[in-house]
Scaffold this active site. Structure first.
Site, PDB file in Angstrom:
ATOM      1  N   SER A 185       0.853  -1.160  -0.005  1.00  5.97           N
ATOM      2  CA  SER A 185      -0.153   0.182   0.003  1.00  5.97           C
ATOM      3  C   SER A 185       0.673   1.424  -0.180  1.00  5.97           C
ATOM      4  CB  SER A 185      -0.926   0.224   1.038  1.00  5.97           C
ATOM      5  OG  SER A 185      -1.882   1.142   1.054  1.00  5.97           O
ATOM      6  N   THR A 186       0.880   2.332   0.825  1.00  5.09           N
ATOM      7  CA  THR A 186       1.420   3.121   1.394  1.00  5.09           C
ATOM      8  C   THR A 186       3.126   3.158   0.843  1.00  5.09           C
ATOM      9  OG1 THR A 186      -0.173   4.109   3.069  1.00  5.09           O
ATOM     10  CG2 THR A 186       1.825   5.357   2.547  1.00  5.09           C
ATOM     11  N   HIS A 222      -2.274  -1.065  -3.367  1.00 11.58           N
ATOM     12  CA  HIS A 222      -4.151   0.009  -2.922  1.00 11.58           C
ATOM     13  C   HIS A 222      -3.645   1.229  -3.897  1.00 11.58           C
ATOM     14  CE1 HIS A 222      -4.320  -2.522   1.151  1.00 11.58           C
ATOM     15  NE2 HIS A 222      -4.630  -2.530   0.036  1.00 11.58           N
ATOM     16  N   MET A 242      -0.250   0.956   5.161  1.00 10.24           N
ATOM     17  CA  MET A 242      -0.754   1.490   6.526  1.00 10.24           C
ATOM     18  C   MET A 242      -1.787   0.620   6.504  1.00 10.24           C
ATOM     19  SD  MET A 242      -2.806   5.181   7.248  1.00 10.24           S
ATOM     20  CE  MET A 242      -2.354   5.840   8.888  1.00 10.24           C
ATOM     21  N   ASP A 246      -4.239  -4.560   6.200  1.00  8.52           N
ATOM     22  CA  ASP A 246      -4.894  -6.316   5.001  1.00  8.52           C
ATOM     23  C   ASP A 246      -4.032  -6.666   4.937  1.00  8.52           C
ATOM     24  OD1 ASP A 246      -6.145  -6.541   2.795  1.00  8.52           O
ATOM     25  OD2 ASP A 246      -5.860  -5.191   1.440  1.00  8.52           O
TER      26      ASP A 246
END
Length: 350
Positions: free
Chosen positions: A173-174, A199, A292, A295
Site C-alpha cells: 500500500s503506502t 492499493h 498502512m 490488509d
C-alpha cells in the site's frame, strides 16, 4: 509536527478543492491546516514561513506544475507529499511520474461533480495524510529522474511458460509503488508468475503497470478476468476491483470481480492472499510490503498455514510498517527481509 499535531499545506488551483479539503482536514483530530495556495509559487512563500509535515498537491496548475514543485521540495527539504490528481488517463500517467519523483501517495478527484465527490470520499485524504506523516521520506538519489529502462524483451516466438508449480503473491500500500519498482526491476525474465495487489485508485493501476512494464525485464500488465499466471509475467489487480487466483487444471488463472471493500480496500490484499492459500498452498510465496493498516495480514497467515513461504519487508526499509507489522504480530511471517532482498527471495523460490 506542530503542537497541534500533523500540519498540512494544500496546493490546488481549484477554490472548491481547497475549501473542501481544508475543512475536512481541519475537522479531523490531530491535523492542522497551515494554509492553502492556488499555485506552487504562493505555496513556497507560505511554506517558508511555516514548513508543513505534509503537502497535498495538485498536478496541473498555473506558473509551475505540481511535479516540478514536488521535485523541488524533494531536492531541498524532503517532505511527504500527497498527490490529489484527476481521475483520467492523462492524470494517471502524470501521477505515476509524481510517485516516481517521491510522492508518498495519491488521492483521486473526478473532473466533474468535484464538491460532492470530495465530501463523500474525504476520509481517504485524511487516511492518506496520516499515513504520509507516519512514513519516511528520503532525499531523491536520482535527481528526480526515472531509472533506465530494462533491456527490451525479445519478440515473442512462443507463448509464456504457464505452470502451476510456482506463484508469487505480493501485497502493498503506502510507499508500495516505489517498493514494487525496486523489486520488479531486479527480476530476470524467467521469474515465477506474480500476482500483485497495490492499493491504488481505478485508472491509476493501468498507468502503473505500463510504467513497470517499460522498466522491467519481466512483462507487467494490469490483470484482466481470466488471465493465466505465467512465468515472466506480473499481473496487477485493477484499481476498484478485487483479484483472486483460481485453479484451472495444471494452471492458475485470475478472477477479477466487483464486490464490497475488504479492510476498506478494493482491491484487497487479504482477498488475493486467501485465494492463493486455497489453490497453491506450499507452491506459493507470499510477500507483504510497506503499507498502512492491516490488509493482508490475515490472508498471509492463511498462506503460511497452507504451507507457503511468507516474507515481510522489514521495518527499516518500509515507508509505513503497518501491514508487515500486523502480519508479524499474527505469526504470519516466516522471514523479515530488507526491500533489496525481496527480489532474491523471489528468484530462488522453487
Amino acid at each position: 509536527m506542530t503542537g497541534k499535531g500533523i500540519s498540512v499545506v494544500i496546493v490546488d488551483d481549484s477554490a472548491v478543492v481547497r475549501q473542501v479539503l481544508s475543512k475536512r482536514l481541519a475537522d479531523s483530530p490531530g491535523i492542522e491546516v497551515l494554509g492553502c495556495a492556488s499555485d506552487p509559487i504562493f505555496a513556497m512563500n507560505l511554506m517558508n514561513r511555516a514548513w508543513p509535515d505534509v503537502v497535498v498537491l495538485d498536478i496541473e496548475m498555473p506558473r509551475m506544475d505540481g511535479i516540478t514543485f514536488l521535485k523541488k521540495i524533494m531536492a531541498t527539504r524532503p517532505t511527504p507529499v500527497i498527490i490529489c490528481s484527476t481521475l483520467s488517463q492523462r492524470g494517471a500517467r502524470a501521477t505515476m511520474d509524481a510517485l516516481a519523483a517521491g510522492a508518498a501517495g495519491v488521492v483521486p478527484k473526478p473532473s466533474t461533480g468535484l464538491k460532492q465527490f470530495m465530501a463523500d470520499d474525504s476520509g481517504d485524504i485524511v487516511a492518506a495524510v496520516r499515513a504520509a506523516a507516519a512514513g519516511k521520506v528520503a532525499r531523491l538519489n536520482r535527481a528526480g529522474t526515472a531509472p533506465a529502462a530494462a533491456a527490451p524483451r525479445p519478440a515473442a516466438v512462443a507463448p509464456p511458460v504457464v505452470s502451476a508449480g510456482r506463484i508469487i503473491a505480493i501485497g502493498t500500500s503506502t510507499g508500495g509503488t516505489q517498493a514494487l519498482e525496486t523489486v520488479l526491476t531486479a527480476l530476470p525474465r524467467d521469474s515465477p508468475g506474480i500476482v500483485i495487489v497495490q492499493h491504488m485508485p481505478e485508472k491509476f493501476t493501468a498507468a502503473f503497470a505500463e510504467r513497470m512494464d517499460v522498466l522491467s525485464a519481466i512483462e507487467v500488465r494490469e490483470a484482466a478476468d481470466g488471465d493465466l499466471v505465467a512465468d515472466g509475467l506480473a499481473l496487477v489487480a485493477p484499481g476498484g476491483r478485487h483479484m483472486q487466483v483460481l485453479s484451472d487444471g495444471a494452471r492458475f488463472r485470475v478472477k477479477v470481480s466487483d464486490g464490497p471493500p475488504v479492510n476498506r480496500h478494493r482491491p484487497s490484499v487479504d482477498v488475493l492472499f486467501r485465494s492463493v492459500a486455497k489453490v497453491a498452498g506450499r507452491h506459493a510465496l507470499g510477500v507483504i510490503m510497506t503499507g498502512m493498516g492491516d490488509d493482508g495480514a490475515r490472508g498471509l497467515l492463511e498462506m503460511r498455514t497452507a504451507g507457503a513461504l511468507t516474507v515481510a519487508q522489514d521495518e527499516a526499509t518500509c515507508v509505513v510498517h503497518g501491514m508487515p507489522k500486523e502480519a508479524v504480530r499474527l505469526g504470519a511471517v516466516d522471514r523479515e527481509v530488507p526491500l533489496t532482498a525481496i527480489a532474491e527471495v523471489i528468484r530462488t523460490h522453487g
